[in-house]
Design an enzyme around this catalytic site. Sequence first.
Site, PDB file in Angstrom:
ATOM      1  CB  SER A 237      -0.961  -0.069   1.183  1.00  0.00           C
ATOM      2  OG  SER A 237      -2.117   0.645   0.886  1.00  0.00           O
ATOM      3  CE  LYS A 241      -0.119   5.067  -2.033  1.00  0.00           C
ATOM      4  NZ  LYS A 241      -1.120   4.468  -2.837  1.00  0.00           N
ATOM      5  CD1 TRP A 328      -8.040   3.113  -1.920  1.00  0.00           C
ATOM      6  CD2 TRP A 328      -9.698   3.934  -3.163  1.00  0.00           C
ATOM      7  NE1 TRP A 328      -8.089   4.468  -1.708  1.00  0.00           N
ATOM      8  CE2 TRP A 328      -9.093   4.998  -2.473  1.00  0.00           C
ATOM      9  CE3 TRP A 328     -10.763   4.213  -4.028  1.00  0.00           C
ATOM     10  CZ2 TRP A 328      -9.512   6.331  -2.589  1.00  0.00           C
ATOM     11  CZ3 TRP A 328     -11.187   5.540  -4.152  1.00  0.00           C
ATOM     12  CH2 TRP A 328     -10.564   6.569  -3.442  1.00  0.00           C
ATOM     13  CG  HIS A 382      -5.595  -2.802   0.648  1.00  0.00           C
ATOM     14  ND1 HIS A 382      -4.926  -2.559  -0.537  1.00  0.00           N
ATOM     15  CD2 HIS A 382      -5.017  -1.978   1.567  1.00  0.00           C
ATOM     16  CE1 HIS A 382      -4.014  -1.644  -0.343  1.00  0.00           C
ATOM     17  NE2 HIS A 382      -4.044  -1.274   0.922  1.00  0.00           N
TER      18      HIS A 382
HETATM   19  C1  GTR Z   1      -5.445   4.430   1.526  1.00  0.00           C
HETATM   20  C2  GTR Z   1      -4.916   5.235   0.400  1.00  0.00           C
HETATM   21  C3  GTR Z   1      -4.146   4.320  -0.504  1.00  0.00           C
HETATM   22  C4  GTR Z   1      -3.206   3.415   0.273  1.00  0.00           C
HETATM   23  C5  GTR Z   1      -3.716   3.013   1.646  1.00  0.00           C
HETATM   24  C6  GTR Z   1      -2.676   2.496   2.624  1.00  0.00           C
HETATM   25  O1  GTR Z   1      -6.356   5.081   2.297  1.00  0.00           O
HETATM   26  O2  GTR Z   1      -5.986   5.839  -0.252  1.00  0.00           O
HETATM   27  O3  GTR Z   1      -3.475   5.054  -1.499  1.00  0.00           O
HETATM   28  O4  GTR Z   1      -1.969   3.965   0.376  1.00  0.00           O
HETATM   29  O5  GTR Z   1      -4.345   4.039   2.282  1.00  0.00           O
HETATM   30  O6  GTR Z   1      -1.499   2.810   2.578  1.00  0.00           O
HETATM   31  O7  GTR Z   1      -3.075   1.772   3.496  1.00  0.00           O
END
Ligand code: GTR
Length: 403
Positions: A237, A241, A328, A382
């Site tokens: 997540s 990145k 997402w 996720h």
């Molecule tokens: C979310 C965000 C994502 C992702 C995530 C995370 O809310 O929108 O881009 O980075 O958090 O890191 O858990």
Amino acid sequence: MDEDAPRALPAVSRLEPRDELPDPLEPLDGDRVRTAEDWRERRRELRRLLRHYVYGYAPEAPDIETETERTAGVLDGAATLVETEIGFPDLPADAPSITLALYLPTEVADADESAPVLLGLNWGGNHAAVADEAVTITDRAREYGADERGVASDYWCVDRVLSRGYGFATYHLADVDPDNPDRADGIRPYFDDELPGPPGTEWGSLAAWAWGLQRCVDALRERDGVRSDEIAVTGHSRCGKAALLAGATDERIGLVAPHQSGTGGTALSRDNGQESVGDITGTFPHWFADTFSAFHGQVDRLPVDAHCLAALVAPRPLIDTEGARDYWANPGRALDALRAAEPVWELLGEDGAADDLPLHEGDEMSEETVGAVCQFRRETEHTLDAGYVDAILDFADVHFDRA
Ligand code: GTR
């Protein structure tokens, strides 16, 4: 000239909107990239554009000093833990340091051999990733991390990593930047006078976490037991990145494995349909350079996108792992990014991606099936778990000649 030294780049309002994705092989001015040498030049340009308009300019690599402690027999005897405190002698004494936890398989450590290492960025503290009393609970982790030891052990499954002959290394993102919109308490303020870009292009948290991963690579490469050209970087997540950014901008990293990294990671910002530039810079303005938020509502002016970041990894291997129900994070737009980046691997003489991506659980991973660029999906939302760790290591086995 320093490859990141900014030359004048246009304000966002002066960038031409375009219908197509920017072509990674088409420089801003000049001829199309046709050779590996031309690519070096374009690569510098893309790196600069990504820093300028998206992630911000990070400082140069600083000197580090390290202090190390070894504990044999952790994880029920499976590993030797090597904890390294990475400090920055040129910064004031109150500046943060990074606590890097490295686990080497016991048979590797005992035989004075070396292993490939999976380096993961964690969000809960090193003590959350592995349940063992030997792991230091840092002051930063007490403040910003998980309350209990081992809460993320099914997530990282370090025992699995070790049983496959890999070492595992990790640091807690709060050591470098506590994911805080007001920047307080991180390392960024210590470099305010040393950033190479103009105002508005200062590094955000993602660039800071990536920089932290690169400092871990500095330290890992000095450690016995680590195969310095077989360090794979990963994160989930927001940490995915940062892992992609770290791997893309540091050619010492041997393999790059962003997991469910979404917008700002492997997923294209253009036509994203899930997390838009407005969404992400609205909720997490501190992750990026301030310039990035100006693309809200005019993403077609971006002179770079996720495929350009992915392309910086070439010719090194890149695996993007995704959850089929992780809407997402947008696995579809991540796959589009990989496809758009693939010509760069091909230009550099590598097989790009297999025709029938994404791979799924149970698909064989071999030189024939994966190429240098791969997307792998499982039927999950996720999350990170052993199924994903196995896929990353299956891919690494192919590229580190262990298959
Ligand atoms: C979310 C965000 C994502 C992702 C995530 C995370 O809310 O929108 O881009 O980075 O958090 O890191 O858990």
